[in-house]
Each structure stands twice: as structure tokens, then as C-alpha cells.
Scaffold this motif. Structure first.
Motif, PDB file in Angstrom:
ATOM      1  N   ASP A   1       5.806 -53.401 -61.326  1.00 57.97           N
ATOM      2  CA  ASP A   1       7.201 -53.151 -60.426  1.00 57.97           C
ATOM      3  C   ASP A   1       8.301 -54.096 -61.477  1.00 57.97           C
ATOM      4  OD1 ASP A   1       6.036 -52.077 -58.411  1.00 57.97           O
ATOM      5  OD2 ASP A   1       5.670 -53.925 -57.352  1.00 57.97           O
ATOM      6  N   ASN A   2       9.493 -53.418 -61.284  1.00 51.38           N
ATOM      7  CA  ASN A   2      10.581 -53.978 -61.783  1.00 51.38           C
ATOM      8  C   ASN A   2      10.859 -55.649 -61.720  1.00 51.38           C
ATOM      9  OD1 ASN A   2      13.976 -53.817 -62.161  1.00 51.38           O
ATOM     10  ND2 ASN A   2      12.760 -52.431 -63.587  1.00 51.38           N
ATOM     11  N   ASP A   3      10.396 -56.237 -60.498  1.00 52.99           N
ATOM     12  CA  ASP A   3      10.607 -57.396 -60.094  1.00 52.99           C
ATOM     13  C   ASP A   3       9.636 -58.314 -61.232  1.00 52.99           C
ATOM     14  OD1 ASP A   3      11.721 -56.644 -58.078  1.00 52.99           O
ATOM     15  OD2 ASP A   3      10.146 -57.058 -56.409  1.00 52.99           O
ATOM     16  N   TYR A   4       8.725 -57.796 -61.717  1.00 59.17           N
ATOM     17  CA  TYR A   4       7.853 -58.520 -62.379  1.00 59.17           C
ATOM     18  C   TYR A   4       8.666 -59.017 -63.904  1.00 59.17           C
ATOM     19  CZ  TYR A   4       4.958 -58.969 -66.849  1.00 59.17           C
ATOM     20  OH  TYR A   4       4.470 -59.478 -67.967  1.00 59.17           O
ATOM     21  N   PHE A   5       9.733 -58.327 -64.181  1.00 56.38           N
ATOM     22  CA  PHE A   5      10.372 -58.654 -65.325  1.00 56.38           C
ATOM     23  C   PHE A   5      11.569 -59.644 -65.094  1.00 56.38           C
ATOM     24  CE2 PHE A   5       8.771 -54.177 -65.886  1.00 56.38           C
ATOM     25  CZ  PHE A   5       8.226 -54.355 -66.871  1.00 56.38           C
ATOM     26  N   ILE A   6      11.940 -59.881 -63.846  1.00 57.17           N
ATOM     27  CA  ILE A   6      13.094 -60.791 -63.360  1.00 57.17           C
ATOM     28  C   ILE A   6      12.791 -61.926 -63.116  1.00 57.17           C
ATOM     29  CG2 ILE A   6      15.056 -60.642 -61.743  1.00 57.17           C
ATOM     30  CD1 ILE A   6      14.649 -57.502 -61.441  1.00 57.17           C
ATOM     31  N   THR A   7      13.471 -62.851 -63.901  1.00 54.39           N
ATOM     32  CA  THR A   7      13.400 -64.532 -63.830  1.00 54.39           C
ATOM     33  C   THR A   7      14.513 -64.961 -63.056  1.00 54.39           C
ATOM     34  OG1 THR A   7      14.541 -64.772 -66.035  1.00 54.39           O
ATOM     35  CG2 THR A   7      11.982 -64.483 -66.002  1.00 54.39           C
TER      36      THR A   7
END
Length: 326
Positions: A138-144
Motif C-alpha cells: 500500500d502507498n502508506d508503506y512508503f510514507i514516514t
């Protein structure tokens, strides 16, 4: 033949006030990736495999700006891009606009090896990823959290965060005003901003390869494509050298920076380090950037015209260096 050599980078342009702990984390990651590449080269893996292995490792760690930890678009999403090039036959693969591919560099490799094309982008690249069975998240994986904070700052200042830092004098007044600050496209920096990653390798057979991966610019317009996936700009490899660039993408694109290193070696007969220095000095106009390079003779070189560049390099004869500043 001069034996194998390898260089990695984690981006050009570094805040001089970067906390020491962050500097150490960056050096440790670069050292780990360098050692991974050295082990692969000692096992006689070809250059093209080594650059992919090393950049995959960089993409998996959120410290720099690629894969996990990629810079966010104005919409708060990631649109990642990467390219890879195999020098001997100038084969290449590139991808842009990725939102779910865990390792963009490996999809770029598949574009090179398993498609009739050199470059796939956005929904077409995502469809190809599904066909090839690469790992999707999911895109969320990349967002810190760090990047969400930086995007907020960028939006408040109505600025794009570039991958480079320039110290400037600011005319300020009032209590607590700073005489000088670091400014990034209108935005003073008080925090660490992530950087593009890349790797270049020449193996013991004299074959060169390059790979570059990035999330692009913080608060970039959706659909913006930088230099990293553009063959000849951010990435280039041929029979005599391999180059990976980092910094202000728009300036690197205008200067076809990576290809120009090979060109001045071919047409001017310059050795590797002189070619890198020439291109940094004469092809960037007012842009800020850096690059790493190797030659088929086993030489390794780097150059930058900004405050610093996260980098590491090693050669078969035992030389190894990891650094940030001049």
C-alpha cells in the motif's frame, strides 16, 4: 584491467547543521550497502546485478529518498521513479509514477529484461509490475512521519523542497532573527530532508552498470518526472563508464549530466575524475548537483558543487571511503 570498483550515493546537498546522529546513521547505511556490493563482487556477480542489489537495499531503508521514505507529492502520495543501465550493450530500463511497487529499481530491471521497451510509467508501469509478480505494498508503506512533517512545512511556505541546500544571507528583523539561514527554494531548513540514491559498479570483467532511484521532490506536482529515470541525465552506463547523479533534477536534465561524463571521456579523452570535474563545472549552469562514477579501468570518482553528498566508494585493491562533506 584495474579490477572491480563500486560507489554509492544517498543524495547531494546536505544541511551543514545535520545532527551528528543523522550523519552517523547515513554513514552506517552507506557502509552496509557498500559491503553488500563488495560481497557480491567478490562472488563474481556481474555489475548489473550488483547495482540492483545495492539500490534495493537503499530503497528498503527509509533514511534516504527512494522506496520507503520517498518524498511526497503535493497530494501527500508517493510517485517513485528509477532507472538501471547495463554498459556493455547500453541496455536500459526505467520507470516513473510508481505508487505500490516496493522496489522500483527491480521493476526498472524487468522493463529492461522482460519488456520490448526502455521506459514505462504510471498506470502502465503498475500493470506491468502486477504481470511480473513483483512485491506490491500500500502507498502508506512508503510514507514516514518525517516526510509528512516536511510536506506540511513545504505547503506552509508554498515551496518545493529540492534535493540540494544553499546557504544564503537573509535580511531579517525582530527578536531571535538569524543573520543567515539555509534556504531551499524559499523554505528555510531546520530539519533533515531525504535524498535520491544510486550505485555504480565496474566488475572484474570491466563491465560497467549504473542504477538510480528516487521519490523526487518534496511537494512536487503530481506527474513531475525528474532526472533519475532519464537515461543520459540521471543515469548512464556504456562500455567505458557508469554514472549516477543526484541533486536538482531540472538542472541535471538540461545538462544531460550523466551522458556528458562519458562524452568528454570519449571525445576529449579525459580520465574519469577529470571528466566528472569538467561536467560538474561546465554543464550545470546555476544548478546544484553531484555524481558518482566508475570506469572500465576500475577507477572510481565523484564530484559535487553543493554543501555535501552522502557517498561511499571501494575498490578491489582495498581502498574504501564513506563521507558526506568535501
Amino acid at each position: 584491467m584495474g579490477g572491480w570498483s563500486i560507489a554509492v550515493h544517498g543524495g547531494a546537498g546536505v544541511d551543514p547543521n545535520l545532527p551528528v546522529q543523522r550523519q552517523e546513521e547515513a554513514k552506517q547505511l552507506l557502509t552496509r550497502c557498500l559491503n553488500l556490493g563488495i560481497s557480491a563482487l567478490r562472488c563474481s556477480l556481474p555489475a548489473i546485478d550488483v547495482v540492483e542489489i545495492v539500490v534495493r537495499e537503499l530503497e528498503t531503508d527509509p533514511l534516504f529518498n527512494s522506496g520507503r521514505g520517498a518524498a511526497l507529492t503535493e497530494k501527500g502520495t508517493v510517485e517513485m521513479e528509477a532507472s538501471i543501465m547495463d554498459g556493455p550493450k547500453r541496455r536500459c530500463g526505467a520507470v516513473s509514477g510508481l505508487t505500490t511497487v516496493k522496489n522500483p529499481i527491480s521493476l526498472a530491471r524487468l522493463v529492461m529484461d522482460k519488456s520490448p521497451h526502455s521506459y514505462l510509467a504510471f498506470s502502465g508501469a503498475e500493470e506491468f509490475a502486477k504481470q511480473q509478480g513483483v512485491e506490491l505494498v500500500d502507498n502508506d508503506y512508503f510514507i514516514t512521519e518525517d516526510n509528512l512533517g516536511m510536506l506540511k512545512l513545504a505547503k506552509e511556505a508554498n515551496a518545493i523542497m529540492f534535493d540540494y541546500r544553499i546557504p544564503i544571507g537573509l535580511e531579517t528583523c525582530g527578536a531571535g532573527a538569524m543573520e543567515s539561514a539555509l534556504q531551499m527554494n524559499g523554505l528555510p531548513i531546520s530539519i533533515y530532508a531525504p535524498e535520491t540514491v544510486g550505485c555504480v559498479v565496474v566488475d572484474s570483467q570491466g563491465s560497467c552498470a549504473a542504477a538510480t532511484s528516487t521519490g523526487g521532490l518534496m511537494n512536487k506536482m503530481s506527474g513531475r518526472i525528474g532526472d533519475s529515470p532519464l537515461i543520459g541525465s540521471g543515469t548512464y552506463a556504456c562500455d567505458i563508464c557508469a554514472v549516477s547523479c543526484t541533486g536538482e533534477g531540472e538542472a541535471i536534465i538540461r545538462g544531460t549530466l550523466a551522458r556528458d561524463v562519458a562524452a568528454v571521456m570519449e571525445y576529449k579523452g579525459l580520465p574519469l575524475q577529470e571528466a566528472v570535474d569538467f561536467v560538474i563545472k561546465h554543464r550545470l549552469d546555476d544548478g546544484k548537483a553531484g555524481m558518482i562514477a566508475v570506469s572500465n579501468k576500475g577507477e572510481v570518482a565523484y564530484g559535487f558543487n553543493c554543501v555535501g553528498m552522502f557517498r561511499g566508494c571501494a575498490t578491489e585493491d582495498g581502498f574504501m571511503e564513506v563521507g558526506i562533506w568535501e
